[in-house]
Design a protein around this motif. Structure first.
Motif, short mmCIF file in Angstrom:
data_model
loop_
_atom_site.label_atom_id
_atom_site.label_comp_id
_atom_site.label_asym_id
_atom_site.label_seq_id
_atom_site.Cartn_x
_atom_site.Cartn_y
_atom_site.Cartn_z
N ILE A 8 -8.37 2.95 -2.70
CA ILE A 8 -8.07 3.03 -1.27
C ILE A 8 -6.57 2.82 -1.04
O ILE A 8 -5.89 2.16 -1.81
CB ILE A 8 -8.88 2.01 -0.43
CG1 ILE A 8 -8.64 0.57 -0.92
CG2 ILE A 8 -10.36 2.33 -0.45
CD1 ILE A 8 -9.19 -0.50 0.03
N ARG A 10 -3.88 1.59 2.01
CA ARG A 10 -3.75 0.96 3.32
C ARG A 10 -2.30 0.56 3.57
O ARG A 10 -1.55 0.37 2.62
CB ARG A 10 -4.59 -0.34 3.39
CG ARG A 10 -6.09 -0.14 3.45
CD ARG A 10 -6.54 0.40 4.80
NE ARG A 10 -7.98 0.50 4.90
CZ ARG A 10 -8.74 1.43 4.34
NH1 ARG A 10 -8.19 2.37 3.61
NH2 ARG A 10 -10.05 1.44 4.50
N GLN A 11 -1.94 0.41 4.84
CA GLN A 11 -0.60 -0.07 5.14
C GLN A 11 -0.62 -1.59 5.22
O GLN A 11 -1.40 -2.16 5.99
CB GLN A 11 -0.12 0.53 6.46
CG GLN A 11 1.38 0.74 6.39
CD GLN A 11 1.94 1.41 7.59
OE1 GLN A 11 1.84 0.89 8.68
NE2 GLN A 11 2.57 2.55 7.39
N VAL A 12 0.18 -2.22 4.39
CA VAL A 12 0.25 -3.68 4.37
C VAL A 12 1.72 -4.10 4.49
O VAL A 12 2.53 -3.82 3.61
CB VAL A 12 -0.37 -4.27 3.08
CG1 VAL A 12 -0.33 -5.79 3.11
CG2 VAL A 12 -1.80 -3.79 2.89
N GLY A 13 2.04 -4.74 5.60
CA GLY A 13 3.41 -5.18 5.82
C GLY A 13 4.41 -4.04 5.80
O GLY A 13 5.54 -4.21 5.34
N GLY A 14 3.98 -2.87 6.27
CA GLY A 14 4.88 -1.72 6.30
C GLY A 14 4.94 -0.93 5.00
O GLY A 14 5.63 0.08 4.91
N ASN A 15 4.21 -1.41 3.97
CA ASN A 15 4.15 -0.67 2.70
C ASN A 15 2.83 0.09 2.63
O ASN A 15 1.79 -0.42 3.07
CB ASN A 15 4.16 -1.63 1.49
CG ASN A 15 5.27 -2.65 1.56
OD1 ASN A 15 6.42 -2.35 1.31
ND2 ASN A 15 4.92 -3.90 1.90
N VAL A 17 0.06 0.86 0.29
CA VAL A 17 -0.36 0.37 -1.02
C VAL A 17 -1.71 0.93 -1.41
O VAL A 17 -2.59 1.14 -0.57
CB VAL A 17 -0.42 -1.18 -1.06
CG1 VAL A 17 0.96 -1.78 -0.87
CG2 VAL A 17 -1.40 -1.73 -0.06
N VAL A 19 -4.95 0.28 -3.97
CA VAL A 19 -5.64 -0.66 -4.86
C VAL A 19 -7.00 -0.06 -5.24
O VAL A 19 -7.49 0.86 -4.60
CB VAL A 19 -5.88 -2.04 -4.21
CG1 VAL A 19 -4.57 -2.75 -3.88
CG2 VAL A 19 -6.76 -1.94 -2.97
N ALA A 20 -7.56 -0.63 -6.31
CA ALA A 20 -8.88 -0.19 -6.76
C ALA A 20 -9.92 -1.19 -6.26
O ALA A 20 -9.65 -2.38 -6.18
CB ALA A 20 -8.91 -0.13 -8.27
N VAL A 31 -1.36 -2.93 -8.14
CA VAL A 31 -1.07 -2.37 -6.82
C VAL A 31 -0.05 -1.25 -7.01
O VAL A 31 0.92 -1.42 -7.74
CB VAL A 31 -0.44 -3.43 -5.90
CG1 VAL A 31 -0.20 -2.85 -4.51
CG2 VAL A 31 -1.30 -4.67 -5.82
N LYS A 33 2.61 1.13 -4.95
CA LYS A 33 3.26 1.29 -3.65
C LYS A 33 3.67 2.75 -3.51
O LYS A 33 4.33 3.30 -4.39
CB LYS A 33 4.48 0.36 -3.59
CG LYS A 33 5.17 0.35 -2.26
CD LYS A 33 6.26 -0.72 -2.27
CE LYS A 33 7.27 -0.43 -1.17
NZ LYS A 33 8.30 -1.47 -1.10
N ALA B 180 4.72 -9.00 1.66
CA ALA B 180 3.40 -8.38 1.51
C ALA B 180 3.16 -7.97 0.06
O ALA B 180 2.07 -8.21 -0.49
CB ALA B 180 3.28 -7.16 2.43
N ASP B 204 -2.15 -7.62 5.99
CA ASP B 204 -1.19 -6.91 6.84
C ASP B 204 -0.86 -7.74 8.08
O ASP B 204 0.30 -7.96 8.41
CB ASP B 204 -1.77 -5.53 7.23
CG ASP B 204 -0.81 -4.72 8.08
OD1 ASP B 204 0.39 -4.73 7.76
OD2 ASP B 204 -1.26 -4.10 9.05
N SER B 207 1.07 -10.88 7.13
CA SER B 207 2.48 -10.67 6.81
C SER B 207 3.34 -10.53 8.07
O SER B 207 4.54 -10.79 8.02
CB SER B 207 2.67 -9.46 5.88
OG SER B 207 2.29 -8.29 6.54
#
Lengths: 88, 235
Positions: A8, A10-15, A17, A19-20, A31, A33, B180, B204, B207
């Motif tokens: 999948i 997803r956006q995490v903290g603007g990144n 990313v 992951v499995a 991870v 990016k 993050a 998310d 962070s």
């Protein structure tokens, strides 16, 4: 080729990313990016695409030489293959 | 079989060994409501023994399996496991995260030495972070790490500080974007797909809600003073 079930993005903290999850997380627990062009390729691969389609997708968005784009796509695919995220 | 309340969640534990119940003794509840139940089967316990680098017995292995089984469900309650040492000082909750062996426990023991009773250690190794009404709280858990420090309790989590060893003490802020990515090695990502996705959404939000710091520190009192000044006083 396409993205394997269980991976999948997803956006995490603007990144962006990757992951499995599920059974895939036993094989890949890191991870990845994705940058802007990586996300373009990811979205193409979610539905399924061949290498030339991926190259064309980037060429339509960026004004760069085809050989440069091909090298970038190869590098991107290698990273995803190493993580086991690609179904050929 | 026993029931515990952790991070406000009631978990029914089907255990085989007494050690698990002993470990959870400060978290037992007699409330009738159960949010979910967990158990560790023989196969899982054996696998845990085989995959642990140090020699461990079945009792201990079961407690680790139970811990993991709980972590798998936390996202369903807007919570996740954060590998860190979580303390409260003057009403402010601070989590210290680092790779194993860097010295989280050492750093919080310096805080205790310097600031005395103002510091309360909630969990030395594996607190639970839960989002409640738009704010993140850190909660104690029975899993305290090898130094075995912590107390059942909770506090609003205001800051997370990544620790690194250094000859001199220096602290700086870390952007949400950088933090993050650093968080990934400190959280437990559930293997269930839906819960993994939910955890990413929580991280998310986390962070963008919490202040992040990066501290280079030695083992002198000044290390705690430098981090206290930046994190608690905001100087």
């Amino acid at each position: 080729m396409k993205i394997k079930n269980g991976f999948i993005c997803r956006q995490v903290g603007g990144n962006n990313v990757v992951v499995a999850t599920g059974a895939q997380s036993k094989i890949f627990n890191g991870v990845i990016k994705l940058n802007e062009s990586g996300l373009v390729l990811w979205n193409k691969l979610l539905v399924g695409a061949e290498k030339n389609e991926l190259v064309d997708a980037l060429l339509s968005e960026y004004d760069v030489d085809r050989t440069v784009v091909e090298a970038d796509v190869d590098k991107f695919l290698k990273e995803l293959r190493d993580a086991g995220a690609i179904e050929e | 079989m026993f029931k515990i309340k952790i991070a406000g969640i009631n978990v029914l534990v089907h255990n085989k060994y007494k050690f698990s119940e002993y470990l959870c003794r400060d978290y037992l509840t007699d409330e009738s409501h159960t949010d979910f139940s967990v158990c560790a089967d023989e196969k899982e316990i054996l696998l845990e023994i085989q995959e642990t680098n140090a020699p461990i017995n079945a009792e201990y292995a079961e407690s680790v399996c139970i811990h993991r089984a709980i972590a798998e469900h936390l996202a369903e309650y807007d919570a996740f496991l954060l590998h860190s040492a979580f303390i409260e000082c003057e009403g402010v909750g601070v989590a210290f995260a680092a790779k194993s062996g860097v010295g989280k426990s050492t750093h919080i023991s310096i805080w205790q030495r310097v600031f005395g009773d103002k510091v309360r250690v909630i969990n030395g190794d594996k607190p639970i972070v839960r989002l409640i009404n738009g704010e993140f709280y850190g909660y104690g858990t029975p899993w305290l790490g090898k130094e075995n420090i912590g107390k059942n309790g909770c506090c609003k989590l205001k800051a997370l500080c990544f620790l690194n060893r250094g000859e001199k003490n220096a602290i700086s802020t870390v952007s949400a974007e950088t933090a993050a990515m650093m968080l990934f090695s400190q959280i437990y990502l559930p293997s269930i797909g839906e819960n993994a996705a939910k955890t990413l959404e929580l991280v998310d939000k986390f962070s963008s809600s919490v202040s992040f710091f990066k501290l280079y520190c030695n083992m002198q009192d000044e290390a705690a003073k430098v981090s206290h000044n930046a994190i608690i006083k905001g100087e």
